[in-house]
Motif scaffolding. Structure first.
Motif, PDB file in Angstrom:
ATOM      1  N   VAL A 192      41.489  16.116  -3.964  1.00  0.00           N
ATOM      2  CA  VAL A 192      40.425  17.080  -3.651  1.00  0.00           C
ATOM      3  C   VAL A 192      39.100  16.637  -4.275  1.00  0.00           C
ATOM      4  O   VAL A 192      38.037  16.715  -3.649  1.00  0.00           O
ATOM      5  CB  VAL A 192      40.826  18.489  -4.152  1.00  0.00           C
ATOM      6  CG1 VAL A 192      39.658  19.452  -4.046  1.00  0.00           C
ATOM      7  CG2 VAL A 192      42.007  19.008  -3.365  1.00  0.00           C
TER       8      VAL A 192
ATOM      9  N   ILE B 252      30.027  23.919 -10.036  1.00  0.00           N
ATOM     10  CA  ILE B 252      31.373  23.424 -10.328  1.00  0.00           C
ATOM     11  C   ILE B 252      31.507  23.120 -11.816  1.00  0.00           C
ATOM     12  O   ILE B 252      32.512  23.453 -12.448  1.00  0.00           O
ATOM     13  CB  ILE B 252      31.690  22.183  -9.471  1.00  0.00           C
ATOM     14  CG1 ILE B 252      31.777  22.601  -8.004  1.00  0.00           C
ATOM     15  CG2 ILE B 252      32.991  21.533  -9.905  1.00  0.00           C
ATOM     16  CD1 ILE B 252      31.965  21.457  -7.047  1.00  0.00           C
TER      17      ILE B 252
ATOM     18  N   LEU C  40      32.074  26.153 -13.949  1.00  0.00           N
ATOM     19  CA  LEU C  40      33.437  26.690 -13.913  1.00  0.00           C
ATOM     20  C   LEU C  40      34.267  26.167 -15.086  1.00  0.00           C
ATOM     21  O   LEU C  40      35.167  26.836 -15.580  1.00  0.00           O
ATOM     22  CB  LEU C  40      34.140  26.285 -12.609  1.00  0.00           C
ATOM     23  CG  LEU C  40      33.682  26.973 -11.336  1.00  0.00           C
ATOM     24  CD1 LEU C  40      34.453  26.409 -10.159  1.00  0.00           C
ATOM     25  CD2 LEU C  40      33.904  28.464 -11.438  1.00  0.00           C
ATOM     26  N   TYR C  41      33.931  24.941 -15.513  1.00  0.00           N
ATOM     27  CA  TYR C  41      34.659  24.330 -16.626  1.00  0.00           C
ATOM     28  C   TYR C  41      34.502  25.141 -17.903  1.00  0.00           C
ATOM     29  O   TYR C  41      35.355  25.118 -18.774  1.00  0.00           O
ATOM     30  CB  TYR C  41      34.131  22.908 -16.832  1.00  0.00           C
ATOM     31  CG  TYR C  41      34.720  22.188 -18.016  1.00  0.00           C
ATOM     32  CD1 TYR C  41      35.974  21.605 -17.926  1.00  0.00           C
ATOM     33  CD2 TYR C  41      34.025  22.084 -19.212  1.00  0.00           C
ATOM     34  CE1 TYR C  41      36.523  20.944 -18.998  1.00  0.00           C
ATOM     35  CE2 TYR C  41      34.564  21.428 -20.293  1.00  0.00           C
ATOM     36  CZ  TYR C  41      35.815  20.865 -20.184  1.00  0.00           C
ATOM     37  OH  TYR C  41      36.350  20.219 -21.253  1.00  0.00           O
TER      38      TYR C  41
ATOM     39  N   PHE D 148      53.114  26.691  -7.392  1.00  0.00           N
ATOM     40  CA  PHE D 148      51.952  27.543  -7.652  1.00  0.00           C
ATOM     41  C   PHE D 148      51.289  27.156  -8.974  1.00  0.00           C
ATOM     42  O   PHE D 148      50.066  27.092  -9.078  1.00  0.00           O
ATOM     43  CB  PHE D 148      52.364  29.016  -7.683  1.00  0.00           C
ATOM     44  CG  PHE D 148      51.192  29.952  -7.775  1.00  0.00           C
ATOM     45  CD1 PHE D 148      50.460  30.292  -6.653  1.00  0.00           C
ATOM     46  CD2 PHE D 148      50.798  30.482  -9.008  1.00  0.00           C
ATOM     47  CE1 PHE D 148      49.366  31.142  -6.733  1.00  0.00           C
ATOM     48  CE2 PHE D 148      49.706  31.325  -9.103  1.00  0.00           C
ATOM     49  CZ  PHE D 148      48.990  31.658  -7.961  1.00  0.00           C
TER      50      PHE D 148
ATOM     51  N   ALA E  55      49.219  24.132  -8.438  1.00  0.00           N
ATOM     52  CA  ALA E  55      47.959  24.427  -7.749  1.00  0.00           C
ATOM     53  C   ALA E  55      46.961  25.054  -8.720  1.00  0.00           C
ATOM     54  O   ALA E  55      45.764  24.736  -8.692  1.00  0.00           O
ATOM     55  CB  ALA E  55      48.218  25.354  -6.565  1.00  0.00           C
ATOM     56  N   THR E  56      47.460  25.936  -9.611  1.00  0.00           N
ATOM     57  CA  THR E  56      46.572  26.540 -10.607  1.00  0.00           C
ATOM     58  C   THR E  56      45.961  25.462 -11.503  1.00  0.00           C
ATOM     59  O   THR E  56      44.766  25.483 -11.791  1.00  0.00           O
ATOM     60  CB  THR E  56      47.355  27.535 -11.481  1.00  0.00           C
ATOM     61  OG1 THR E  56      48.161  28.330 -10.637  1.00  0.00           O
ATOM     62  CG2 THR E  56      46.421  28.421 -12.264  1.00  0.00           C
TER      63      THR E  56
ATOM     64  N   ALA F 234      45.551  22.388 -10.732  1.00  0.00           N
ATOM     65  CA  ALA F 234      44.605  21.605  -9.927  1.00  0.00           C
ATOM     66  C   ALA F 234      43.241  22.279  -9.979  1.00  0.00           C
ATOM     67  O   ALA F 234      42.221  21.618 -10.187  1.00  0.00           O
ATOM     68  CB  ALA F 234      45.098  21.490  -8.496  1.00  0.00           C
ATOM     69  N   PHE F 235      43.237  23.614  -9.857  1.00  0.00           N
ATOM     70  CA  PHE F 235      41.956  24.317  -9.953  1.00  0.00           C
ATOM     71  C   PHE F 235      41.343  24.171 -11.343  1.00  0.00           C
ATOM     72  O   PHE F 235      40.150  23.916 -11.489  1.00  0.00           O
ATOM     73  CB  PHE F 235      42.116  25.795  -9.603  1.00  0.00           C
ATOM     74  CG  PHE F 235      40.937  26.615 -10.046  1.00  0.00           C
ATOM     75  CD1 PHE F 235      39.720  26.498  -9.401  1.00  0.00           C
ATOM     76  CD2 PHE F 235      41.022  27.458 -11.146  1.00  0.00           C
ATOM     77  CE1 PHE F 235      38.621  27.214  -9.827  1.00  0.00           C
ATOM     78  CE2 PHE F 235      39.926  28.174 -11.574  1.00  0.00           C
ATOM     79  CZ  PHE F 235      38.723  28.052 -10.914  1.00  0.00           C
TER      80      PHE F 235
ATOM     81  N   LEU G 265      39.796  20.884 -11.769  1.00  0.00           N
ATOM     82  CA  LEU G 265      38.829  20.509 -10.731  1.00  0.00           C
ATOM     83  C   LEU G 265      37.426  20.214 -11.271  1.00  0.00           C
ATOM     84  O   LEU G 265      36.868  19.152 -10.981  1.00  0.00           O
ATOM     85  CB  LEU G 265      38.787  21.609  -9.664  1.00  0.00           C
ATOM     86  CG  LEU G 265      37.942  21.315  -8.441  1.00  0.00           C
ATOM     87  CD1 LEU G 265      38.648  20.314  -7.553  1.00  0.00           C
ATOM     88  CD2 LEU G 265      37.684  22.593  -7.663  1.00  0.00           C
TER      89      LEU G 265
ATOM     90  N   VAL H 220      35.873  16.495 -10.759  1.00  0.00           N
ATOM     91  CA  VAL H 220      34.746  16.322  -9.835  1.00  0.00           C
ATOM     92  C   VAL H 220      33.574  15.682 -10.571  1.00  0.00           C
ATOM     93  O   VAL H 220      32.957  14.729 -10.088  1.00  0.00           O
ATOM     94  CB  VAL H 220      34.320  17.671  -9.222  1.00  0.00           C
ATOM     95  CG1 VAL H 220      32.995  17.537  -8.501  1.00  0.00           C
ATOM     96  CG2 VAL H 220      35.378  18.161  -8.257  1.00  0.00           C
TER      97      VAL H 220
END
Lengths: 275, 290
Positions: A88, A111, A114-115, A141, A144-145, A147-148, A151, A155
């Motif tokens: 992603v 973005i 968010l960190y 799940f 995926a959490t 991964a967020f 992120l 990035v």
């Protein structure tokens, strides 16, 4: 001149004193804990000097489903979340560096911001949502959490690495007939390989050590190593077992940090300083 | 050049952001809206509750435990961030000075940074153990009074701060060291040629060039310290009393110990507002830096 030389020696001596004391402080607790893990429990609190060493604690926890299951879970969750987040982030970072459009910088800094949020502000609703969707105690799940959670870091790291690739190289590849995807896979990614390595390493480690989401989102099936370790910290702690679990969880990270030292520095600064 | 379509060509930079946006929407934007709604309900862990208006917020603001934990968090942050920065600068300057074994030493101080905070908590729990823990043994050798570190309201917070320092002082040290090494050697040489004293070189070359880095390190330390949860959980569980009850742990307790989900949602939202203000200040600075 002589005075100056004496001063120089004093400065170096002071530097060594600061370094030695600091290093001793940083390393002693680790070594002591690692030694604790190979000592028989019954002598632990009677003397600080180890007399007899044993691998009993390791043998016991490796035969212990309460530890082996979390070990497998941690490996699965860390790998899967790393896979998701790196894929992603490559796309997002590519968009945020190689294209010109309005609000690009604002998106990038959103973005990044968010960190900075404490994860606790999102934990309550995320658990409620996971509960209604039936995703509690679910490794996918949890991945995926993670991964967020990773992120923003990935990035930004990749963005900084992509920015350091000269634009001309990519433009040349486009003129020579590469498609956009061809240019991404054949030019940008190979050149940003160190950055991708750092991204993979850091997101794996972050997922490996994450505790708050793991303890809230899992119950029995999907618990990860940090949860297993924390569950040992009760009123009566069995130090040998705790120490061997913690040491085992530390070992892979320790090896990575020693062999990939220069990458870590660039990771810590989001790729701003390239080690 | 062949492109599949002009629409695709025009919007590909947005399409590349779709997966990222999806994650952010599902794990951040939607949860925040959900949380705002929760904070107006008397929700318990297994009971969605009824609409109570601003009761949760009023309840929270009147709750001395919540207010104290906010103040305690600021105390924890200001003490540890200050010491981490000063120690980090000192350690970086010292590491930059020495010539032998620099790589190994640098590799050593990386280690605490990469460890699971849960493991760090366990390690220090053992260090603080009153009977046979290393700190008390050291104290006995030095003829200081031994302490029950984690069972005393006076020393609990101190113990927690020491753990934070142990794990994260290397962060600042490493970044400042990297910064020191990027200062061009020519600057120092030309200053020396011009007859500048060592003290002057440090004051007028090294410090001004590194100041942005100091601020960056401080920002990252502060934002991370707001998140401190794992070591509280594994070292002191917020106790004794509430003496180490930092805000993240306090919200966790409200939600999953007392099952007051609605109230915890209100607390999270208040924390979000505080952090948002800080982030807006910090991001403005970071934008200048990157």
């Amino acid at each position: 001149m002589k005075y100056k030389k004496k001063r120089e020696y004093l400065e170096i001596l002071l530097a060594y004193i600061v370094v030695v004391i600091s290093i001793a402080f940083f390393i002693f607790p680790l070594i002591q804990f690692a030694i604790t893990s190979v000592r028989p429990t019954k002598y632990l609190l009677t003397s600080i000097i180890p007399r007899r060493l044993t691998l009993d604690n390791y043998r016991r926890i490796m035969a212990f489903q309460v530890f082996t299951q979390p070990l497998i879970n941690s490996i699965i969750v860390s790998s899967l979340s790393t896979l998701i987040v790196v894929a992603v982030s490559i796309l997002a970072a590519y968009s945020l560096t190689k294209f010109q459009y309005k609000k690009k910088e604002d998106i990038a800094f959103f973005i990044l911001s968010l960190y900075m949020f404490p994860p606790i502000v999102a934990i309550i609703p995320i658990r409620c949502i996971a509960g209604t969707l039936g995703f509690l105690d679910n490794r996918i799940f949890l991945s995926a959490t993670y991964a967020f959670l990773n992120l923003p870091f990935t990035v930004w790291l990749l963005r900084n690495f992509f920015l350091s690739i000269p634009r001309e190289i990519e433009e040349a590849s486009l003129i020579d007939g590469c498609s956009l995807w061809g240019s991404l896979f054949r030019v940008t990614l190979p050149l940003a390989l160190p950055g991708i390595a750092v991204a993979i390493m850091f997101s794996f480690i972050f997922s490996w050590i994450e505790f708050l989401f793991a303890v809230i989102l899992t119950e029995t099936e999907a618990i990860t190593i940090p949860v297993a370790i924390a569950s040992q910290v009760t009123y009566f702690i069995e130090w040998g077992r705790l120490a061997s679990m913690a040491t085992l969880s530390i070992a892979p990270v320790l090896l990575l940090s020693i062999f990939l030292q220069k990458y870590i520095i660039s990771g810590l600064t989001f790729g701003a300083v390239k080690g | 050049m062949k492109f599949r379509s002009t629409w695709y060509q025009k919007n590909v930079h947005y399409l590349l952001l779709v997966p990222c946006t999806g994650l952010v929407l599902f794990f951040f934007i939607y949860p925040m809206i959900y949380q705002l709604k929760l904070s107006f309900y008397s929700a318990m862990l297994y009971d969605s509750g009824v609409f109570v208006g601003f009761n949760n917020y009023i309840d929270t603001l009147n709750d001395p435990i919540f207010r104290e934990s906010i103040l305690r968090t600021f105390y924890f942050i200001s003490v540890s961030a200050t010491i981490e920065l000063i120690w980090g600068i000192g350690l970086a300057l010292a590491l930059n000075k020495i010539t032998r074994g620099k790589r190994i030493l640098r590799g050593t101080i990386i280690i605490p940074l990469m460890l699971a905070p849960v493991a760090v908590g366990s390690i220090w729990n053992y260090m603080y153990f009153p009977e046979g823990g290393a700190i008390n043994i050291l104290f006995r050798l030095l003829h200081f009074k031994e302490q029950v570190w984690l069972a005393d309201t006076k020393t609990g917070m101190l113990a927690l701060i020491l753990v934070e320092l142990w794990q994260y002082t290397p962060f600042g040290a490493l970044i400042i060291l990297a910064g020191l090494q990027t200062i061009p050697q020519e600057l120092y040489e030309s200053a020396q040629v011009d007859g500048a004293l060592k003290r002057q070189i440090f004051r007028y070359i090294t410090l001004p060039l590194l100041t942005p880095l100091f601020v960056l390190v401080a920002i990252f330390n502060v934002m991370r310290q707001f998140k401190t949860f794992d070591i509280v959980y594994t070292i002191s569980k917020g106790g004794p009393g509430h003496s180490t009850n930092l805000i993240s742990y306090q919200i966790h307790q409200t939600a999953y110990h007392f099952y007051k989900i609605g109230k915890a949602a209100a607390q999270s939202f208040l924390l979000l507002v505080i952090v948002l203000i800080l982030i807006m200040i910090f991001i403005r600075y970071i934008r200048k830096f990157y």
